[in-house]
Structure formats: structure tokens, C-alpha cells
Design a protein around this motif. Structure first.
Motif, PDB file in Angstrom:
ATOM      1  N   GLU A 130       1.922  13.186  -8.995  1.00 29.47           N
ATOM      2  CA  GLU A 130       1.044  14.053  -8.216  1.00 29.47           C
ATOM      3  C   GLU A 130       2.537  15.015  -8.437  1.00 29.47           C
ATOM      4  OE1 GLU A 130      -2.079  15.501  -7.539  1.00 29.47           O
ATOM      5  OE2 GLU A 130      -2.660  13.336  -7.755  1.00 29.47           O
ATOM      6  N   LEU A 131       3.378  15.577  -8.276  1.00 29.83           N
ATOM      7  CA  LEU A 131       4.598  15.869  -7.708  1.00 29.83           C
ATOM      8  C   LEU A 131       4.943  15.926  -8.896  1.00 29.83           C
ATOM      9  CD1 LEU A 131       6.324  17.956  -5.818  1.00 29.83           C
ATOM     10  CD2 LEU A 131       7.698  15.871  -5.270  1.00 29.83           C
ATOM     11  N   ASP A 187       6.702   8.163   5.181  1.00 29.68           N
ATOM     12  CA  ASP A 187       5.349   8.717   4.422  1.00 29.68           C
ATOM     13  C   ASP A 187       6.027   9.020   3.024  1.00 29.68           C
ATOM     14  OD1 ASP A 187       4.687  11.007   3.322  1.00 29.68           O
ATOM     15  OD2 ASP A 187       4.731  12.200   5.268  1.00 29.68           O
ATOM     16  N   PRO A 188       5.011   8.434   1.782  1.00 28.08           N
ATOM     17  CA  PRO A 188       4.453   7.794   0.640  1.00 28.08           C
ATOM     18  C   PRO A 188       5.124   9.545   0.293  1.00 28.08           C
ATOM     19  CG  PRO A 188       4.272   7.063   1.482  1.00 28.08           C
ATOM     20  CD  PRO A 188       3.644   7.947   2.652  1.00 28.08           C
ATOM     21  N   GLU A 189       4.396  10.479   0.621  1.00 28.13           N
ATOM     22  CA  GLU A 189       4.218  12.017  -0.009  1.00 28.13           C
ATOM     23  C   GLU A 189       6.195  12.373   0.187  1.00 28.13           C
ATOM     24  OE1 GLU A 189       1.375  14.673   1.574  1.00 28.13           O
ATOM     25  OE2 GLU A 189      -0.140  13.662   0.362  1.00 28.13           O
ATOM     26  N   ARG A 190       6.291  12.402   1.216  1.00 28.16           N
ATOM     27  CA  ARG A 190       8.105  12.649   0.979  1.00 28.16           C
ATOM     28  C   ARG A 190       8.659  11.899   0.897  1.00 28.16           C
ATOM     29  NH1 ARG A 190       9.452  12.559   7.491  1.00 28.16           N
ATOM     30  NH2 ARG A 190      11.384  13.289   6.696  1.00 28.16           N
ATOM     31  N   ALA A 191       8.522  10.731   0.675  1.00 32.57           N
ATOM     32  CA  ALA A 191       9.769   9.820  -0.618  1.00 32.57           C
ATOM     33  C   ALA A 191       9.366  10.476  -1.866  1.00 32.57           C
ATOM     34  CB  ALA A 191       9.180   8.233  -0.058  1.00 32.57           C
ATOM     35  N   ALA A 192       8.216  11.080  -2.322  1.00 34.37           N
ATOM     36  CA  ALA A 192       8.217  11.205  -3.062  1.00 34.37           C
ATOM     37  C   ALA A 192       8.808  12.330  -3.570  1.00 34.37           C
ATOM     38  CB  ALA A 192       6.654  12.273  -3.835  1.00 34.37           C
ATOM     39  N   ARG A 248       1.014  -1.228   0.245  1.00 34.36           N
ATOM     40  CA  ARG A 248      -0.166  -0.262  -0.232  1.00 34.36           C
ATOM     41  C   ARG A 248       0.741   1.215  -0.566  1.00 34.36           C
ATOM     42  NH1 ARG A 248      -3.091  -2.380   3.291  1.00 34.36           N
ATOM     43  NH2 ARG A 248      -2.105  -1.613   5.642  1.00 34.36           N
ATOM     44  N   ASP A 249       1.680   1.182   1.337  1.00 37.19           N
ATOM     45  CA  ASP A 249       2.669   2.154   1.058  1.00 37.19           C
ATOM     46  C   ASP A 249       3.485   2.658  -0.501  1.00 37.19           C
ATOM     47  OD1 ASP A 249       2.051   3.201   3.415  1.00 37.19           O
ATOM     48  OD2 ASP A 249       4.023   2.137   4.377  1.00 37.19           O
ATOM     49  N   SER A 250       4.339   1.213  -0.880  1.00 37.11           N
ATOM     50  CA  SER A 250       4.703   1.017  -2.550  1.00 37.11           C
ATOM     51  C   SER A 250       3.579   1.962  -3.697  1.00 37.11           C
ATOM     52  CB  SER A 250       4.842   0.192  -2.784  1.00 37.11           C
ATOM     53  OG  SER A 250       5.939  -0.358  -2.309  1.00 37.11           O
ATOM     54  N   ASP A 251       2.385   1.707  -3.967  1.00 37.23           N
ATOM     55  CA  ASP A 251       1.519   2.196  -4.104  1.00 37.23           C
ATOM     56  C   ASP A 251       1.077   3.376  -4.301  1.00 37.23           C
ATOM     57  OD1 ASP A 251       1.043  -0.152  -5.829  1.00 37.23           O
ATOM     58  OD2 ASP A 251      -0.796  -1.021  -4.428  1.00 37.23           O
ATOM     59  N   ALA A 252       1.381   4.501  -2.901  1.00 43.27           N
ATOM     60  CA  ALA A 252       1.035   5.389  -2.935  1.00 43.27           C
ATOM     61  C   ALA A 252       2.081   6.502  -3.051  1.00 43.27           C
ATOM     62  CB  ALA A 252       0.740   5.935  -0.892  1.00 43.27           C
ATOM     63  N   LEU A 253       4.229   5.691  -3.111  1.00 46.99           N
ATOM     64  CA  LEU A 253       4.711   6.122  -3.732  1.00 46.99           C
ATOM     65  C   LEU A 253       3.897   6.541  -5.050  1.00 46.99           C
ATOM     66  CD1 LEU A 253       7.696   7.525  -3.380  1.00 46.99           C
ATOM     67  CD2 LEU A 253       8.003   4.924  -3.693  1.00 46.99           C
ATOM     68  N   LEU A 254       4.034   5.941  -5.471  1.00 45.11           N
ATOM     69  CA  LEU A 254       4.310   5.721  -6.817  1.00 45.11           C
ATOM     70  C   LEU A 254       3.175   7.232  -7.402  1.00 45.11           C
ATOM     71  CD1 LEU A 254       4.270   4.956 -10.085  1.00 45.11           C
ATOM     72  CD2 LEU A 254       2.721   3.401  -9.687  1.00 45.11           C
ATOM     73  N   THR A 278       9.457  25.378  -6.474  1.00 45.17           N
ATOM     74  CA  THR A 278      10.765  25.150  -5.369  1.00 45.17           C
ATOM     75  C   THR A 278      11.742  24.029  -5.470  1.00 45.17           C
ATOM     76  OG1 THR A 278       9.924  25.214  -3.295  1.00 45.17           O
ATOM     77  CG2 THR A 278      10.416  27.135  -3.862  1.00 45.17           C
ATOM     78  N   ALA A 279      12.747  23.850  -5.508  1.00 50.23           N
ATOM     79  CA  ALA A 279      13.433  22.332  -5.740  1.00 50.23           C
ATOM     80  C   ALA A 279      13.322  21.632  -4.512  1.00 50.23           C
ATOM     81  CB  ALA A 279      15.002  22.899  -4.328  1.00 50.23           C
ATOM     82  N   ALA A 280      12.025  20.931  -4.257  1.00 54.17           N
ATOM     83  CA  ALA A 280      11.894  19.628  -3.475  1.00 54.17           C
ATOM     84  C   ALA A 280      13.099  19.179  -2.541  1.00 54.17           C
ATOM     85  CB  ALA A 280      10.990  18.275  -4.180  1.00 54.17           C
ATOM     86  N   ALA A 281      12.406  18.985  -1.397  1.00 47.93           N
ATOM     87  CA  ALA A 281      13.060  18.524  -0.378  1.00 47.93           C
ATOM     88  C   ALA A 281      12.627  17.025   0.248  1.00 47.93           C
ATOM     89  CB  ALA A 281      13.045  19.343   0.637  1.00 47.93           C
TER      90      ALA A 281
END
Length: 243
Positions: free
Chosen positions: A176-177, A219-224, A165-171, A240-243
Motif C-alpha cells: 500500500e505504501l 503495528d504493521p503499518e508503522r513497520a511498513a 497474521r501480523d507478517s501478512d498485514a505487514l506485507l 514526505t519522508a516516511a517515519a
């Protein structure tokens, strides 16, 4: 490697010198194309039956762990060595079957985990096999030891479902990003880890999805955002540059 070089390597596999045959086993694994009926695979399988222990050990390791090939002949050759007189050869045969998800390897891998000889390659094989019955043996190990946590996650249905689930959310978060990139999740058939691959600016980069999520504290969004940072991309939201 051209046909002439391959032919020379196959001839070396039949050399009278033990060291030459052992060397050929490892080199043959590097030229296997993925076809289980190829000449390199045939020569490697023949070396797994060698009279010399060192050659058999090298050949079983090469066929089981190094050659990304599968098929009835490959599995038959590995299965023939699970009762080999040499302990290391037996273990390599079991692990080779396990990373091909052969159900016959489940009790044998369990025996390896129960033995003092269990090590990183055994845990990696357990992670690929992803068999819940291995959990009791795996829980006897320190999760801080290399490979143990990965094996526990893969073999525990609930932990594995959460990871998926976390990996799918990461994708989804990557799309999105970074909507202008081409991203995908995939797993090699002989590996447990999920890989996130992203194509942008005419190049492709890849990340171990589990490691990426660990860097982001799950956190999938932070991973992205880490992915965006790794490729030097900028957020389309604020420039801005993603962090």
C-alpha cells in the motif's frame, strides 16, 4: 571455489593430522552447494565418523548448523551421532536434526532444554522445529534470555498464528505504501524467522519481519513506514519522508 581447490580440501579432510581434518570440516561447510550428493557433503559426512572427538564435533557442527543442505544421507549422519560419547557432538547432532524439522529430534531437543546446557543454539533449533510439546520446557526459561521468546512464539500455535497474521498485514501495508516495489515474505528452510525482501531501484534489501514489527510495537503499518524510511522512500500520499 574451483574444482582444484575443492579437491585439495577433500584431500585435507583425509589428512593424518587431526587439526587439519578439523579445519577442513568447517571449510567444507562453506562450499556445500545444497546438493546432498555433492563431494563436499560426502567428505563432511565422512568426518562426522572420525575417530578423534574434536574432528567429529567440528564436522557435526559444520554439517548440522553451517551447511545449508538436507537429505537422507545428511540426516542419517546426524542421527548416527545423537549417541556420540562426546556431549557437545551429541548436542550438535540433535540441533542439526531439529533445524531440518526431523520429528525424531523432538524428544531429544526436549532433553536438551531440560538440561543445564540449554543455550541460544538450542532455543534457535526449537524455534525452527516449532513443536508445541516443547512449550513446557521452554516456559521454564526467562523470556528475556536470547532466543527464548522466539522459541516460545514459534512453538505456541496461537502466538505463531498471530505472528503470521501480523507478517501478512505487514506485507500488505508495504504494498500500500510502496506500490512500485516488489516485496515478498519468505523463510529459509533451516531458520525460524520470516524475512521481508523488497526490491526497488535495482537493489534488494531484507529485514527480519519479527524484528521489524518489534520496532513498530507490533503495528504493521508503522513497520511498513519504517521500511520506507530505511530505503529513503517517500510516501505517495503526501510526498514526505516516511517515519
Amino acid at each position: 571455489m574451483d574444482a582444484y581447490e575443492l579437491e585439495a580440501l577433500i584431500e585435507q579432510a583425509a589428512h593424518t593430522d587431526t587439526a587439519a581434518r578439523a579445519e577442513a570440516a568447517v571449510e567444507l561447510a562453506a562450499v556445500v552447494t545444497g546438493r546432498s550428493d555433492g563431494p563436499a557433503v560426502g567428505a563432511l559426512i565422512e568426518l562426522t565418523r572420525d575417530a578423534e572427538t574434536d574432528v567429529r564435533d567440528r564436522a557435526v557442527f559444520a554439517l548440522g548448523a553451517l551447511a545449508a543442505v538436507d537429505g537422507p544421507g545428511v540426516r542419517q549422519a546426524l542421527w548416527a551421532r545423537v549417541d556420540d560419547p562426546d556431549e557437545e557432538t551429541r548436542e550438535e547432532a540433535v540441533r542439526g536434526l531439529a533445524v531440518r524439522r526431523d520429528p525424531r529430534s523432538v524428544p531429544l531437543l526436549g532433553q536438551l532444554l531440560a538440561a543445564d546446557s540449554a543455550h541460544l543454539h538450542t532455543f534457535q533449533a526449537a524455534a525452527v522445529l516449532a513443536e508445541a510439546t516443547l512449550l513446557p520446557a521452554l516456559r521454564a526459561f526467562d523470556p528475556r534470555d536470547p532466543g527464548v521468546t522466539e522459541a516460545l512464539t514459534a512453538c505456541d500455535p496461537q502466538l505463531r498464528a498471530r505472528r503470521d497474521r501480523d507478517s501478512d498485514a505487514l506485507l500488505e501495508a508495504v504494498y500500500e505504501l510502496l506500490p512500485d516495489t516488489d516485496a515478498a515474505l519468505y523463510a529459509h528452510r533451516m531458520e525460524a524467522a520470516l524475512t521481508l525482501a523488497l526490491t526497488a531501484h535495482d537493489s534488494t534489501l531484507a529485514w527480519n519481519a519479527d524484528r521489524l514489527l518489534e520496532r513498530a510495537d507490533g503495528d504493521p503499518e508503522r513497520a511498513a513506514a519504517l521500511v520506507a524510511d530505511d530505503i529513503g522512500a517517500r510516501s505517495p500520499m503526501d510526498g514526505t519522508a516516511a517515519a
